[in-house]
Design a protein around this motif. Structure first.
Motif, mmCIF file in Angstrom:
data_model
loop_
_atom_site.group_PDB
_atom_site.id
_atom_site.type_symbol
_atom_site.label_atom_id
_atom_site.label_comp_id
_atom_site.label_asym_id
_atom_site.label_seq_id
_atom_site.Cartn_x
_atom_site.Cartn_y
_atom_site.Cartn_z
ATOM 1 N N GLY A 1 51.410 38.540 42.550
ATOM 2 C CA GLY A 1 50.573 39.087 41.484
ATOM 3 C C GLY A 1 49.940 37.985 40.645
ATOM 4 N N VAL A 2 50.732 36.945 40.324
ATOM 5 C CA VAL A 2 50.202 35.827 39.533
ATOM 6 C C VAL A 2 49.137 35.090 40.342
ATOM 7 C CG1 VAL A 2 50.779 33.587 38.522
ATOM 8 C CG2 VAL A 2 52.238 35.558 38.079
ATOM 9 N N GLY B 1 46.063 37.022 40.294
ATOM 10 C CA GLY B 1 45.440 36.940 38.983
ATOM 11 C C GLY B 1 44.720 35.615 38.758
ATOM 12 N N ARG C 1 42.742 36.805 45.495
ATOM 13 C CA ARG C 1 42.471 38.169 45.044
ATOM 14 C C ARG C 1 41.646 38.908 46.095
ATOM 15 N NH1 ARG C 1 41.528 40.788 39.774
ATOM 16 N NH2 ARG C 1 42.526 38.932 38.982
ATOM 17 N N THR D 1 51.529 43.074 37.840
ATOM 18 C CA THR D 1 51.448 41.662 37.472
ATOM 19 C C THR D 1 50.009 41.179 37.404
ATOM 20 O OG1 THR D 1 53.589 41.267 38.499
ATOM 21 C CG2 THR D 1 52.217 39.344 38.042
ATOM 22 N N TYR D 2 49.215 41.478 38.431
ATOM 23 C CA TYR D 2 47.860 40.919 38.327
ATOM 24 C C TYR D 2 47.054 41.625 37.257
ATOM 25 C CZ TYR D 2 45.267 44.144 41.569
ATOM 26 O OH TYR D 2 44.667 45.199 42.176
ATOM 27 N N VAL E 1 48.053 39.764 34.181
ATOM 28 C CA VAL E 1 47.409 38.445 34.117
ATOM 29 C C VAL E 1 45.941 38.615 33.706
ATOM 30 C CG1 VAL E 1 46.678 36.438 35.467
ATOM 31 C CG2 VAL E 1 48.988 37.364 35.748
ATOM 32 N N ASP E 2 45.294 39.648 34.296
ATOM 33 C CA ASP E 2 43.890 39.908 33.938
ATOM 34 C C ASP E 2 43.749 40.220 32.457
ATOM 35 O OD1 ASP E 2 43.256 39.575 36.535
ATOM 36 O OD2 ASP E 2 42.882 41.695 36.991
ATOM 37 N N ASN E 3 44.772 40.833 31.893
ATOM 38 C CA ASN E 3 44.668 41.287 30.504
ATOM 39 C C ASN E 3 45.084 40.238 29.490
ATOM 40 O OD1 ASN E 3 43.530 43.795 30.704
ATOM 41 N ND2 ASN E 3 45.478 44.770 31.201
ATOM 42 N N ALA F 1 51.329 37.456 30.063
ATOM 43 C CA ALA F 1 51.396 38.547 31.038
ATOM 44 C C ALA F 1 52.761 39.231 31.029
ATOM 45 C CB ALA F 1 51.090 38.009 32.431
#
Lengths: 337, 255, 268
Positions: C98-99, C102, C108, C157-158, C161-163, C191
């Motif tokens: 996920g990281v 991100g 991605r 998770t991603y 990270v996006d947020n 995150a």
């Protein structure tokens, strides 16, 4: 489809027993749902239906097909099916204990001299020297679910041989076959029409007969809801009579082989409508012939075997100790042995 | 160190935001940039600090950086940009760690900047416990910790209420008086501009061009709220901006 | 009357009540107790048949038997270790992937469709396949729970990270922080709230899958116990097993809540 009113009857079960008899013997075209598996062992019902014995008895039979034995017991309890034929399982006994189901007759029986259920081992186990049931000590024995007939058979074999088996629940017959073929489990026991083709492929080997360990094993029984057994006597008797006629035809044609080649051929064709229907006749035929085990004359019930099975389920703690034969069996319908 | 914008122009998609801007930020002075919303003030500041590249023109830096400078071009953001999971000292130490300043050396720097911003008692407080004004003081302390050559301040007081803003302006003036720093101060608030700016650059509405540069030669310490000279400057700036602001307002309505 | 109104000032009618959720203690518990008492009464009087629901006191007695005979631990320990190993694997790999999703556009682009394709697959459907790949013993069970917890963890998770507040990352860059420092000191802590709330869902899915994982080849385990009870139509054991699973859910949720309170004390 499902008869909705029967469902409602289930909730009122306790009260219904106290009601006066509502069933009237004068009936024609009574709707009856019969639960079945697409196995040769259910042939008696198929014969009774195809040869019009059910219709003669005034029963308008509709089949409801299942994938395993235990769900059939639940369907009987819920009123989704009236009569069914299947092995004695922990589920069936528990439902009987709750006053929902009753065993009313016997069907398939292990009999010396007639090909019965086989003990199978995986090729890997066979190559490693497991060529007799005695050598199964500590091995993985496949079962569908705890309290299934496979569990009972395995336990009886282990008891007789004085060995310990590790029972591996796999939920479905298909999953057990897959696990056995790939060597994930070591052994299993199953009816001959499944055992023989498997052994023929070389992926598994037959190392014994269940009949040697459990003589006169009452493999399957006829059962119904407690309400049918108690309050629908005429209907239940009519069903058993037609069923017995189907069983007699089946035994004569394929087990005792007293009626000649032509009749046997007719019988196989009839059964083929229900069993291995997805295979061409020529391929289906050996499977049907191999699966021909005796169905008790007059749906007679071997209560000694049933008692033994019940005792085993109790000793394993799979069902309550308080269950009695009277809760499980209504012996007023058929001859007992 | 002095910064020079040389004929800078920039477009976002097909909208020209800045057009032919040339400007010098002399060392030791605070240059305020004012203009109506959307005139490209913040974009200009991002060019100055190298966070964004202009389409045309150049941004030049000229002259030596002060001794012990870790990050020559340092921002102070409108929304403070503090790490909520680090306490006050931790937020300052964040910008020191990457330059290998740890332990007692870092503690000395942190003590110094917290004392200068009157935050010594709040070392261990988390951002969520602080008021807006305190948070911005932490951000300023953090900026001071890297001993910058130029401070790039993007509407640093806009998120604060009027009283807090007055207090913080006094603090900024005190800081500058003790040790004059070079700063570019973007704001839309004219009273801030006349209080803090040695030079006030008025930008036109989009596409942003320099309309006028006003110089105020009253020393920062002598400027007070209500000073008539400052009032005059502020009124004149408003004259310059009013038309632009009105036009910009209508323009936004069309978008 | 109308003349008097001048002399008699009336209070302004209050119109602002309601629409405000309030915390009322004990009601949840009371609902539970009432419901159980109702079922107990219904099964005793007989209008709830013993086929419909088991008697709560009988379930309680079954549960006590489980504890006294030590069978509770015999079933609970294998299940807990399956859940722990499977979920640890799934969550660790999930957070890692996920990281990466991100942070790197290439990863991605490559993995998000794959994860989207994996997510809706009922993991139970893959169990027979896992049995072939990882063996009928613990391997296939770990794999099932790991895959089941992996996909929701990746997505959470991603998303987290996006947020992460972009202004914080901008700030890090403007102070000349290195890429790795920004990831470690800004992106990951930022995150963490999203990752932890994703973890709640993942662990709950892990508990659900425990039953599925124990369908094939498990003699002991809460899932195997429930399946066995179901096939025996033993409603007391079935409910006792379900209560254990619910308890497990409440426990893990509480544990994550406790971690959140400790690690995320900085949240407003």
């Amino acid at each position: 489809m499902t008869d909705i009113s029967r469902r409602g009857a289930l909730g009122l079960l306790g009260g219904a027993a106290a009601l006066p008899m509502l069933g009237s013997p004068a009936f024609a075209n009574t709707k009856v749902t019969v639960g079945a598996l697409n196995f040769t062992s259910h042939a008696a019902s198929f014969v009774a239906f195809e040869r019009g014995y059910f219709a003669e008895a005034g029963l308008d039979v509709e089949f409801k097909f299942f994938q395993a034995a235990q769900p059939m017991a639940v369907a009987i309890a819920s009123g989704d099916a009236d009569y069914a034929v299947t092995s004695i399982t922990g589920g069936l006994i528990s439902l009987a204990e709750k006053g929902a189901t009753k065993v009313i007759g016997g069907a398939l029986t292990e009999e010396k001299g007639i090909d019965g259920q086989k003990i199978l081992v995986s090729d890997a186990a066979y190559q490693a020297g497991v060529t007799t049931p005695k050598a199964l000590d500590g091995k993985k024995f496949g079962i569908t679910q705890a309290g299934s007939s496979f569990h009972y058979m395995g336990a009886k074999i282990a008891q007789a041989e004085g060995i310990a088996l590790e029972f591996t629940p796999l939920q479905k017959v298909g999953a057990v076959i897959g696990a056995l073929k790939s060597g994930q489990i070591d052994a299993w026991s199953i009816v001959p029409h499944i055992a023989k083709p498997l052994a023929g492929s070389g992926a598994v080997h037959i190392i014994g007969n269940v009949a040697d360990y459990i003589p006169n094993y009452q493999v399957t029984t006829v059962f119904t809801s407690a309400n049918n057994a108690a309050n629908e006597r005429a209907k239940t008797e009519a069903f058993l009579k037609a069923f017995s006629k189907g069983a007699a035809d089946f035994n004569a044609a394929l087990v005792d082989k007293t009626t000649g080649e032509a009749d046997a051929e007719d019988m196989i064709k009839l059964i083929h409508k229900y069993v291995y229907a997805d295979k061409p006749y020529d391929k289906a035929k050996p499977g049907i012939v191999n699966g021909a085990m005796r169905i008790n004359e007059g749906a007679a019930l071997n209560t000694t075997s049933v008692q033994d099975q019940l005792d085993w389920f109790k000793s394993e703690g799979l069902v309550k100790d308080s269950v009695t034969m009277d809760m499980l069996v209504d012996s007023s319908y058929v001859q007992t042995m | 160190m002095q910064l020079t914008l040389d004929a800078v122009s920039h477009r976002y998609a097909d909208v020209t935001v800045l057009s032919d801007i040339s400007l010098t930020i002399p060392e030791g002075q605070i240059v305020c940039i004012v203009g109506p919303s959307g005139c490209g003030k913040s974009t200009l500041l991002r060019f100055l600090g190298g966070l964004e590249r202009p389409d045309q023109g150049q941004v030049l830096q000229n002259g030596p950086v002060p001794q012990g400078c870790l990050n020559p071009l340092t921002y102070v953001f409108q929304d403070f940009a503090l790490l909520p999971w680090r306490d006050v000292a931790g937020n300052v130490s964040l910008v020191l760690e990457d330059h290998g300043i740890r332990g007692t050396k870092a503690a000395a720097v942190i003590d110094d900047v917290l004392a200068r911003t009157k935050l010594s008692d709040f070392r261990a407080a988390l951002p969520k416990q602080l008021s807006g004004g305190m948070k911005q003081r932490v951000a300023i302390a953090r900026a001071l910790a890297v001993n910058p050559a130029v401070m790039l301040m993007d509407e640093p007081l806009s998120a604060l209420d009027a009283q807090t803003r007055e207090l913080l302006m006094d603090d900024l003036i005190a800081l500058w008086t003790r040790a004059p720093f070079t700063a570019v101060y973007v704001t839309h608030n004219l009273s801030e501009a006349v209080r803090l700016g040695h030079k006030i650059v008025v930008l036109s509405r989009r596409p942003g061009t320099i309309r006028e540069i006003v110089e105020i030669d009253i020393p920062l310490t002598e400027r007070h709220a209500g000073d008539p000279v400052l009032e005059t400057h502020q009124a004149r700036l408003w004259q310059l901006m009013r038309e632009e602001a009105e036009a910009a307002d209508k323009e936004l309505g069309h978008v | 009357m109308s003349d008097n109104t001048h002399q008699n000032p009336q209070p302004v009618p209050f119109r602002g009540g309601g629409f405000r959720p309030q915390r009322i203690r004990g009601v949840g518990l009371a609902v539970f107790i009432l419901l159980i008492a109702f079922v107990e009464w219904g099964t005793r009087v007989g209008f709830i048949s013993n086929l419909t629901l088991p008697r709560p006191s009988a379930v309680f007695a079954t549960f006590q038997d489980l504890i006294e005979t030590g069978m509770l631990w015999k079933h609970l320990l294998p299940s807990l270790s399956r859940l722990a190993v499977g979920a640890a694997l799934g969550v660790t790999v999930g957070v890692g992937v996920g990281v990466l999703i991100g942070l790197f556009s290439l990863i991605r682009a490559g993995l998000v469709p794959l994860v989207a394709a994996l997510f809706p697959i009922p993991k139970i459907a893959l169990l027979p396949l896992f049995v072939i790949w990882f063996g009928i013993d613990e391997g296939s069970k770990y794999a099932l729970i790991a895959l089941g917890t992996f996909t929701p963890t990746v997505v959470a998770t991603y998303g987290a990270v996006d947020n992460v507040d972009r202004t914080l990352i901008r700030m890090g860059q403007s102070f000349g922080l290195g890429w790795f420092s920004i990831v470690r000191k800004i992106v990951l802590p930022g995150a963490l709230p999203g990752i932890l709330s994703g973890l709640r869902v993942s662990i709950a899915i892990g508990i659900i899958l425990l039953v599925a994982a124990e369908m094939l080849g498990a003699q002991y385990g809460i899932g195997a116990y429930i399946l066995e009870a179901g096939s025996l139509y033993d409603l007391e054991r079935l409910f006792a097993g379900v209560v254990i699973l619910s308890g497990l859910g409440v426990l893990t949720s509480g544990l994550i809540g406790w971690i959140e309170r400790r690690v995320l004390a900085w949240r407003v």
